[in-house]
Write a protein that holds these residues in place. Sequence first.
Motif, PDB file in Angstrom:
ATOM      1  N   ARG A  47       0.846  -1.192   0.000  1.00  0.00           N
ATOM      2  CA  ARG A  47       0.000   0.000   0.000  1.00  0.00           C
ATOM      3  C   ARG A  47       0.882   1.244   0.000  1.00  0.00           C
ATOM      4  O   ARG A  47       1.916   1.272   0.691  1.00  0.00           O
ATOM      5  N   PRO A  48       0.500   2.277  -0.732  1.00  0.00           N
ATOM      6  CA  PRO A  48       1.291   3.514  -0.725  1.00  0.00           C
ATOM      7  C   PRO A  48       1.238   4.188   0.640  1.00  0.00           C
ATOM      8  O   PRO A  48       0.239   4.075   1.369  1.00  0.00           O
ATOM      9  N   LYS A  49       2.295   4.922   0.958  1.00  0.00           N
ATOM     10  CA  LYS A  49       2.398   5.548   2.276  1.00  0.00           C
ATOM     11  C   LYS A  49       1.231   6.503   2.540  1.00  0.00           C
ATOM     12  O   LYS A  49       0.661   6.508   3.641  1.00  0.00           O
ATOM     13  N   GLU A  50       0.843   7.289   1.537  1.00  0.00           N
ATOM     14  CA  GLU A  50      -0.233   8.266   1.749  1.00  0.00           C
ATOM     15  C   GLU A  50      -1.574   7.600   2.059  1.00  0.00           C
ATOM     16  O   GLU A  50      -2.472   8.212   2.649  1.00  0.00           O
ATOM     17  N   ASP A  51      -1.716   6.346   1.644  1.00  0.00           N
ATOM     18  CA  ASP A  51      -2.945   5.609   1.916  1.00  0.00           C
ATOM     19  C   ASP A  51      -2.971   5.060   3.346  1.00  0.00           C
ATOM     20  O   ASP A  51      -4.017   4.709   3.865  1.00  0.00           O
ATOM     21  N   CYS A  52      -1.784   4.979   3.976  1.00  0.00           N
ATOM     22  CA  CYS A  52      -1.676   4.412   5.319  1.00  0.00           C
ATOM     23  C   CYS A  52      -1.750   5.484   6.414  1.00  0.00           C
ATOM     24  O   CYS A  52      -2.351   5.259   7.472  1.00  0.00           O
ATOM     25  N   LEU A  53      -1.137   6.626   6.169  1.00  0.00           N
ATOM     26  CA  LEU A  53      -1.063   7.667   7.189  1.00  0.00           C
ATOM     27  C   LEU A  53      -2.452   8.171   7.590  1.00  0.00           C
ATOM     28  O   LEU A  53      -3.308   8.417   6.735  1.00  0.00           O
ATOM     29  N   GLY A  54      -2.669   8.281   8.895  1.00  0.00           N
ATOM     30  CA  GLY A  54      -3.942   8.784   9.415  1.00  0.00           C
ATOM     31  C   GLY A  54      -4.962   7.697   9.694  1.00  0.00           C
ATOM     32  O   GLY A  54      -5.926   7.922  10.418  1.00  0.00           O
ATOM     33  N   LYS A  55      -4.752   6.511   9.105  1.00  0.00           N
ATOM     34  CA  LYS A  55      -5.709   5.423   9.326  1.00  0.00           C
ATOM     35  C   LYS A  55      -5.386   4.695  10.630  1.00  0.00           C
ATOM     36  O   LYS A  55      -4.250   4.689  11.100  1.00  0.00           O
ATOM     37  N   HIS A  56      -6.428   4.069  11.215  1.00  0.00           N
ATOM     38  CA  HIS A  56      -6.188   3.252  12.399  1.00  0.00           C
ATOM     39  C   HIS A  56      -5.342   2.055  11.986  1.00  0.00           C
ATOM     40  O   HIS A  56      -5.544   1.468  10.922  1.00  0.00           O
ATOM     41  N   VAL A  57      -4.410   1.689  12.832  1.00  0.00           N
ATOM     42  CA  VAL A  57      -3.434   0.653  12.474  1.00  0.00           C
ATOM     43  C   VAL A  57      -4.090  -0.684  12.122  1.00  0.00           C
ATOM     44  O   VAL A  57      -3.579  -1.444  11.297  1.00  0.00           O
ATOM     45  N   THR A  58      -5.255  -0.984  12.719  1.00  0.00           N
ATOM     46  CA  THR A  58      -5.936  -2.250  12.432  1.00  0.00           C
ATOM     47  C   THR A  58      -6.485  -2.302  11.011  1.00  0.00           C
ATOM     48  O   THR A  58      -6.768  -3.377  10.489  1.00  0.00           O
TER      49      THR A  58
END
Length: 456
Positions: A47-58
């Motif tokens: 997954r791209p980094k921008e898609d991960c940041l801000g989301k809950h880790v689960t």
Amino acid sequence: MLMEKNLPNANKIVETVLENAFAWLIIVNEKGQIVYMNEDYCSFIGRPKEDCLGKHVTEVIENTRMHIVVKTGKEEIAQLQYIKGNYMIANRIPIWSNGEVIGAFGTVMYRDTKEWSVMNSQVREHLAALTTYLKKHQEAGAKYTLHDIISVSDKMEELKERVKSVAASDSSVLICGESGTGKELFAHSIHQLSDRNEGPFIKVNCGAIPEHLLESELFGYEEGAFTGARKGGKKGKFLCANGGTIFLDEIAEMPMHMQVKLLRVLQEREVEPIGAVNSIPINVRIVAATNRSLEVMMKENRFRKDLYYRLNVIPIHIPPLRQRKEDIPVLVEHFLGKLSLRTGKRMHGICEEVIKAFQYYDWNGNVRELEHVIESAIHLAKKEKIYLDDIPEYIKQEAVVNEEDKGLKEIIEELEMRIIDRTLKRCNGDKRKAAKLLKISKSSMYEKISKYGMHN
């Protein structure tokens, strides 16, 4: 002074270190939201980094425990984590500031995918060897004990004591109970508590074996006994269980002609493999189980009376869950822990309304049905706690109907009875102590116990 001059480059230096110091690195805030994740980790999960940041880790990493570390404030070092079909070794460290946890960071011990792949292969190799060993051990031995039978109800505790008192004998045991009540757990426990516990424990499901194969499965056959017979013959289940216990599950499904042959084995204590000239002496204890009424089947001439009395030397009847609903809360807690571990989805409890709905429902599938409902609820739960919206509609409807059928007085009396019962158990049956905890007189306690027919 040097640090102050180079301060504008500090962020770049720190970021470069974070990107290259570890194979995978992740940082979450106090809410479990991802605030940093390096490129290697993002590439690994695809997954791209921008898609991960801000989301809950689960939402990003399966089987993660980063959010749990934030809540507990306890570090987890060198923990095995299963992700994307592979194993990795993870460290999870809480970040403290002024006595409070403000986040957590996680790293992986192995620096590159090649090194990680070697480690993963080694883990798989060891797990495969362990699984093979356990499977071989379990095939010829019992897996469960009385400790695996979760209960607090008087009925079940009395049943456990009965098992303890009869397990040491060699007499045949017939376990009766509806589907899902735990008959197999009791069969395993009987073997574990007997003098045969070092010997084999062999399970045979009489309803799962085709009728024309049942005799050869139970008693075995000699080489050349029939077309297609295995070279060298085959040992039957009774010979495999020699010196131990054989568990004949679903005994009611055994056809009449096989009942005759089983009766002979019980009477003569010997088996005759198909095609054999001589019988072979055996030393086996019989534990049988059924979810059907053998008494009714005898009246209908579908089960032999002489075999029934041979099997029913020590009868054990397991009550259905609807007759011991005080066991539901402890069973729920047990399954919650067990299934959370299996699914990798951590749950932190179940709301009181759900327990109440469970108490109203009749559980025709018994403990097995309860386990399946809990498993389903864990998968459907949007939060880390199970709520009414997470359980099947038919269970919720049953709770509504039951509530509507009761008057206020009945509801209050039922609640009072449950509270008294729970308090008595906490006080190990000491009525004076229970009365003191409930802030009522000793005479009131005795009156209420008599009123509700409670015998503690």
